[in-house]
Design an enzyme around this catalytic site. Structure first.
Site, PDB file in Angstrom:
ATOM      1  N   GLY A 124      -4.687   4.876  -3.281  1.00  0.00           N
ATOM      2  CA  GLY A 124      -5.292   3.705  -2.663  1.00  0.00           C
ATOM      3  C   GLY A 124      -6.809   3.736  -2.541  1.00  0.00           C
ATOM      4  N   GLY A 129       1.026   7.500  -2.758  1.00  0.00           N
ATOM      5  CA  GLY A 129       1.938   8.645  -2.662  1.00  0.00           C
ATOM      6  C   GLY A 129       2.860   8.751  -3.871  1.00  0.00           C
TER       7      GLY A 129
HETATM    8  C1  3PG Z   1       2.278   2.339  -0.010  1.00  0.00           C
HETATM    9  O1  3PG Z   1       1.502   1.446   0.304  1.00  0.00           O
HETATM   10  O2  3PG Z   1       1.924   3.527  -0.104  1.00  0.00           O
HETATM   11  C2  3PG Z   1       3.667   1.980  -0.401  1.00  0.00           C
HETATM   12  O3  3PG Z   1       3.886   0.616  -0.233  1.00  0.00           O
HETATM   13  C3  3PG Z   1       4.660   2.811   0.383  1.00  0.00           C
HETATM   14  O4  3PG Z   1       4.529   2.536   1.740  1.00  0.00           O
HETATM   15  P1  3PG Z   1       4.987   3.641   2.793  1.00  0.00           P
HETATM   16  O5  3PG Z   1       4.009   4.783   2.615  1.00  0.00           O
HETATM   17  O6  3PG Z   1       4.885   2.984   4.131  1.00  0.00           O
HETATM   18  O7  3PG Z   1       6.381   4.067   2.441  1.00  0.00           O
HETATM   19 MG    MG Z   2       1.483   5.343   1.587  1.00  0.00          MG
END
Ligand code: 3PG
Ligand code: MG
Length: 404
Positions: free
Chosen positions: A350, A373
């Protein structure tokens, strides 16, 4: 026996069929002038369009579903999908979007009853939610047990791009890893150190490595529980490159996380702290009481040169606290170098994605993963629960007819 990932073509004739599509439309939200919740970055919504378009063009009736944020397994107005629904409907009419899957405890709990309710009346399942394929949530691993299932175009592309890095990357293969938490990425670093020609480490995680080398780290973030592991990595591998210099802040200097994060505008606010005594470039050793917040210019140049000569580049994690303009140069320089690289370039995670968007470089990157992740876990382990579920589904439907 390893099965390939089933693709949309494997679903066969779709005219008039009902298809449930799991998407990851977990997008950042903000509020507009009227206080209404709005989507501030539609990257993941746009990324879902090829699959949705393909399904509609093939005559399917499409029901999409997603999670949004991390509500606690109950309806919560802060997380309803309405803002996402509006953007999706404007981009592609004719797709129904269910309410936030995480409004039910059955989603995170992978409850069979929740799966049954979700697939009720559906003929096929498509997983195009790459960003959540590392979670064994009901909507990710459940439907492929019961319905003919396929990976959507986004999942297919992510697996090709990220998986391709693991298989036979063109060399030199240069990996740049940053971010704050070394503990989260240690396994990944170990995997990548065996694959890459050079592994460049920036971001706050670099301080656990420099401390392992005996350097001063001042008040910088160090994970002392990982010092031994970092020391071991450094003695086993000769392809790990650590920063030569840092940009550090004097005792008492506060970070200024500006408001642009996740937004597309290009306003760098005056940090109001150009005091040369407060922030300065230091060598590999951080003075007592000071805190390192970015790689220094010599390091940025070293990393950029390595990237320029690379045939394959993977970048994950910022080089510093780039939300603060005083500590953005390292991340910006690396982002520019990755954009300028003529080799194959892949960005996952991200914050590095936010950085290339911030600097207007996204169009010049080979592949930008929609998964944070998920992309890291795929790189580390070579597989994800959501992908495994799809392959097992194909294995079941082809069992006994000699395929695989
Ligand atoms: C993210 O934004 O990393 C994914 O949509 C997964 O979301 P989460 O980490 O809340 O499972
Ligand atoms: Mg995440």
């Amino acid at each position: 026996m390893t099965h390939r990932l089933p693709t949309l073509e494997d679903l066969g004739e779709l005219r008039g069929k009902r298809v449930l599509v799991r998407l990851d439309l977990n997008v950042p939200l903000g509020t507009d002038a009227d206080g209404k919740r709005v989507v501030t970055d539609d990257f993941r919504i746009r990324a879902a369009l090829p699959t949705l378009t393909w399904l509609l063009n093939h005559g399917a009736r499409v029901t999409a579903c997603t999670h949004l944020g991390r509500p606690a397994g109950a309806p919560d107005p802060r997380y309803d999908v309405e803002p996402v629904r509006e953007v999706l409907a404007a981009m592609i009419p004719g797709v129904e979007l269910l309410e936030n899957l995480r409004f039910s405890p059955g989603e995170k709990g992978n409850d069979p009853a929740f799966v049954a309710a979700l697939i009720e009346g559906q003929d096929c399942f498509v997983n195009d939610a790459f960003g959540v394929c590392h979670r064994s949530d009901a909507s990710v691993v459940g439907p492929p047990k019961f319905l003919p299932s396929a990976a959507g175009r986004l999942v297919q592309r992510e697996v090709e791009q990220l998986g391709g890095l693991l298989e036979n990357p063109a060399r030199p293969f240069v990996v740049i890893i940053g971010g704050a938490k070394v503990a989260d990425k240690l396994g990944l670093l170990e995997t990548l150190a065996t694959l890459a020609d050079s592994l460049l480490i920036g971001g706050a995680m670099a301080f656990t490595f420099t401390q392992a080398l005996g350097e001063g780290t001042g008040d910088s973030i160090v994970d002392v529980s990982k010092l031994e592991a970092c020391k071991a990595m450094l003695s086993e591998r000769d392809n790990i490159v650590l920063p030569l210099d840092f940009v550090a802040a004097a005792p008492g200097v506060e970070l200024q996380r500006d408001s642009w994060k996740g937004q597309q505008d290009d306003v760098v606010t005056d940090s109001g702290a150009s005091d040369p005594e407060a922030v300065k470039v230091v060598g590999r050793s951080i003075p007592e009481g000071w805190t390192g917040y970015d790689i220094g210019p010599a390091t940025a140049e070293l990393f950029s040169k390595a990237v320029a000569d690379a045939a394959t580049v993977l970048w994950n994690g910022p080089m510093g606290v780039f939300e603060d303009p005083r500590f953005a140069a390292g991340t910006r320089t690396v982002a520019q170098a990755v954009a300028d690289c003529t080799g194959r370039t892949v960005i996952g995670g991200g914050d590095s994605v936010a950085a290339v968007n911030r600097y207007g470089l996204a169009d010049r990157i080979g592949h930008i993963s929609t998964g944070g992740g998920a992309s890291l876990e795929l790189l580390e382990h070579g597989d994800l629960p959501g992908l495994k579920a799809l392959r097992e589904s194909l294995a079941r439907t082809t069992a006994g007819n000699g395929d695989g």
